[in-house]
Design a protein around this motif. Structure first.
Motif, short mmCIF file in Angstrom:
data_model
loop_
_atom_site.label_atom_id
_atom_site.label_comp_id
_atom_site.label_asym_id
_atom_site.label_seq_id
_atom_site.Cartn_x
_atom_site.Cartn_y
_atom_site.Cartn_z
N PHE A 1 0.81 -1.21 0.00
CA PHE A 1 0.00 0.00 0.00
C PHE A 1 0.85 1.27 0.00
N VAL A 2 1.85 1.32 0.87
CA VAL A 2 2.68 2.51 0.96
C VAL A 2 3.52 2.68 -0.31
N SER A 3 4.12 1.60 -0.79
CA SER A 3 4.93 1.68 -2.01
C SER A 3 4.07 2.05 -3.23
N GLY A 4 2.87 1.50 -3.29
CA GLY A 4 1.97 1.85 -4.38
C GLY A 4 1.58 3.31 -4.35
N GLY A 5 1.46 3.87 -3.15
CA GLY A 5 1.17 5.30 -3.04
C GLY A 5 2.28 6.16 -3.61
N VAL A 6 3.52 5.75 -3.38
CA VAL A 6 4.66 6.46 -3.97
C VAL A 6 4.57 6.42 -5.49
N LEU A 7 4.21 5.26 -6.03
CA LEU A 7 4.10 5.13 -7.48
C LEU A 7 2.94 5.95 -8.03
N ALA A 8 1.80 5.92 -7.34
CA ALA A 8 0.65 6.70 -7.79
C ALA A 8 0.96 8.19 -7.81
N ALA A 9 1.74 8.64 -6.83
CA ALA A 9 2.09 10.05 -6.77
C ALA A 9 3.07 10.47 -7.86
N SER A 10 3.64 9.50 -8.57
CA SER A 10 4.57 9.83 -9.65
C SER A 10 3.87 10.02 -10.99
N LEU A 11 2.56 9.87 -11.02
CA LEU A 11 1.80 10.03 -12.26
C LEU A 11 1.40 11.49 -12.47
N PHE A 12 1.24 11.90 -13.74
CA PHE A 12 0.77 13.24 -14.11
C PHE A 12 1.64 14.34 -13.51
N GLN A 13 2.93 14.26 -13.76
CA GLN A 13 3.86 15.21 -13.16
C GLN A 13 3.61 16.65 -13.59
N SER A 14 3.13 16.83 -14.80
CA SER A 14 2.98 18.20 -15.32
C SER A 14 1.66 18.84 -14.93
N CYS A 15 0.79 18.13 -14.27
CA CYS A 15 -0.54 18.67 -13.91
C CYS A 15 -0.83 18.34 -12.45
N ALA A 16 -0.77 19.36 -11.60
CA ALA A 16 -0.95 19.14 -10.17
C ALA A 16 -2.34 18.61 -9.84
N ARG A 17 -3.36 19.09 -10.56
CA ARG A 17 -4.72 18.65 -10.26
C ARG A 17 -4.91 17.18 -10.59
N ARG A 18 -4.39 16.74 -11.76
CA ARG A 18 -4.50 15.33 -12.11
C ARG A 18 -3.66 14.47 -11.17
N ASN A 19 -2.51 14.99 -10.79
CA ASN A 19 -1.68 14.26 -9.84
C ASN A 19 -2.42 14.06 -8.53
N ALA A 20 -3.08 15.12 -8.03
CA ALA A 20 -3.85 15.02 -6.79
C ALA A 20 -5.01 14.05 -6.94
N LEU A 21 -5.66 14.08 -8.11
CA LEU A 21 -6.77 13.16 -8.34
C LEU A 21 -6.28 11.72 -8.37
N ALA A 22 -5.11 11.49 -8.98
CA ALA A 22 -4.55 10.14 -9.03
C ALA A 22 -4.30 9.60 -7.63
N ILE A 23 -3.76 10.44 -6.76
CA ILE A 23 -3.50 10.02 -5.38
C ILE A 23 -4.81 9.70 -4.67
N ALA A 24 -5.82 10.58 -4.86
CA ALA A 24 -7.10 10.36 -4.20
C ALA A 24 -7.78 9.09 -4.69
N LEU A 25 -7.71 8.85 -6.01
CA LEU A 25 -8.32 7.64 -6.55
C LEU A 25 -7.57 6.39 -6.10
N TYR A 26 -6.26 6.50 -5.93
CA TYR A 26 -5.51 5.37 -5.39
C TYR A 26 -5.99 5.05 -3.98
N PHE A 27 -6.17 6.09 -3.17
CA PHE A 27 -6.67 5.88 -1.81
C PHE A 27 -8.00 5.15 -1.82
#
Length: 419
Positions: free
Chosen positions: A142-168
């Motif tokens: 779970f923790v390692s996957g969170g690190v990976l999810a946070a590495s998605l959509f680097q150029s767009c903060a909103r999509r990056n935040a959404l990716a983290i939330a959807l991972y949760f």
């Protein structure tokens, strides 16, 4: 729950995952980021939905077949929480030396295998070992996957935040809905003695997910960069938020562990049990969209206080409104709130603590949460055995959560000028 970065920022900040002494930055730009996110989120179905929440669905059959007391029943989820503590600490140590992709893949596969093994021996010692290992490897995943999810959509903060939330919430909610749609009917048709086949089925389903999740993790790679060692977290100035998070861990796990036991005592139908758990899963999936605005608006403990109030209300509703409507409503209210406290913590930390201290501060919160979470199930079981009603434990858990909300509402922003 997880050691991740928060849900929203007011300006683009890139993708930086902070751990004590290290910063991980994604070095690849995946061509199918949403598909990769789905694979990572399905890993959460294995680590959290199957690994933690499914126990609450199977427990009534195990308790009936094996003659367990409520204390013994609660102990097994306490063992799972102890494993989570061990896994969280182990992840923080290993992530300095191994890529999150390898840790996620190994943790997910190991969790699936331990879930499968749970169906092969009914002794309490063996079950304790399996639940502990599921917690340990589930935390690693779970923790390692969170690190990976946070590495998605680097150029767009909103999509990056959404990716983290959807991972949760996305993967966990989907897994819970799937368990709710299948396990109650299976256990009703084949009888409570078929609890072992329920675990075997969950293990096989988890193993079927593994190839897709492993592909998703290996589609991302990271480069390591040394970072300045973080200073000690300002613990004294965060007692409100810290107390709220600790009491959340102690309180929420009671509902997750014992709601199906209480429903069986009330002679709830299989259809109602299925509907309740599916409502829980789908509301968890919706929760990131409900809370993201509130989390972005406040730098104080207000979001945590509101979220814990929701979890408390959801925990008490089955007792206050003891019918099918109350159960379904409790599942919706509880589900809309229960996965959000980790995001509230990370949002608070990101808005109040210097960036180089994010990792150490969130890690401190995570350990406190994990310890308090271990106390909830066995404590609730003891109360239920003493009073003869597990519903009393749900009310006590609701009160604990409300005290947590009161703690959180006292938390002020650490930086001047923040609301």
């Amino acid at each position: 729950m997880a050691d991740l970065l928060g849900l929203h920022d007011h300006k683009p900040w890139g993708t930086v995952i902070v751990q004590p002494g290290r910063i991980f930055m994604a070095s690849t730009k995946p061509t199918n980021p949403w598909l990769i996110l789905l694979g990572l989120a399905l890993g959460v179905s294995v680590s959290n939905a199957f690994g933690r929440f499914a126990y609450g669905l199977i427990l009534p059959s195990m308790k009936s077949s094996l003659g367990w007391s409520l204390t013994q029943s609660g102990w097994l989820n306490t063992a799972n929480s102890i494993g989570y503590i061990m896994g969280s600490i182990l992840t923080l140590l290993l992530i300095r030396h191994f890529s999150p992709s390898r840790l996620f893949a190994g943790g997910t596969v190991a969790t699936a295998l331990c879930l499968l093994l749970t169906g092969f021996d009914e002794s309490l010692v063996f079950q304790t070992a399996c639940r502990t290992l599921v917690g340990l490897f589930g935390a690693l995943s779970f923790v390692s996957g969170g690190v990976l999810a946070a590495s998605l959509f680097q150029s767009c903060a909103r999509r990056n935040a959404l990716a983290i939330a959807l991972y949760f919430g996305g993967g966990g909610g989907l897994g819970i809905a799937l368990c709710g749609a299948t396990l109650p009917a299976m256990l009703d048709v084949f009888g409570p003695q078929s609890w072992d086949w329920a675990w075997i089925g969950i293990g096989l389903a988890a193993l079927a997910i593994c190839p897709f999740s492993i592909w998703a993790s290996t589609s991302l790679s990271e480069t390591k960069h040394d970072a300045a060692l973080p200073s000690l977290p300002p613990v004294r100035r965060m007692f409100g938020q810290l107390g709220g998070y600790a009491l959340f861990g102690m309180g929420y796990i009671v509902y997750v562990t014992f709601i199906s036991v209480w429903m069986k005592e009330q002679h709830s139908s299989v259809l109602l049990t299925t509907a309740t758990w599916m409502a829980l899963g789908f509301s968890i999936m919706a929760s990131p969209f409900v809370w993201r605005g509130i989390l972005a608006r406040f730098a104080s403990g207000t979001p945590m206080a509101l979220i814990l109030t929701g979890v408390a209300f959801g925990s008490a509703l089955p007792i206050l409104v003891p019918n099918g409507y109350g159960l379904i409503m409790s599942a919706f209210v509880f589900g809309l709130s229960v996965f959000m406290p980790p995001t509230a913590v990370t949002s608070f930390v990101r808005q109040n603590v210097d960036q180089q201290d994010w990792g150490a501060t969130i890690s401190f919160f995570t350990v406190v949460f994990a310890i308090s979470q271990a106390l909830g199930p066995i404590g609730a079981g003891v109360i239920g055995d003493i009073t003869g009603e597990i519903g009393d434990s749900l009310i006590v858990a609701s009160a604990v959560l409300l005290v947590g909300a009161l703690c959180a509402v006292t938390q002020k922003p650490l930086k001047l000028g923040l609301a």
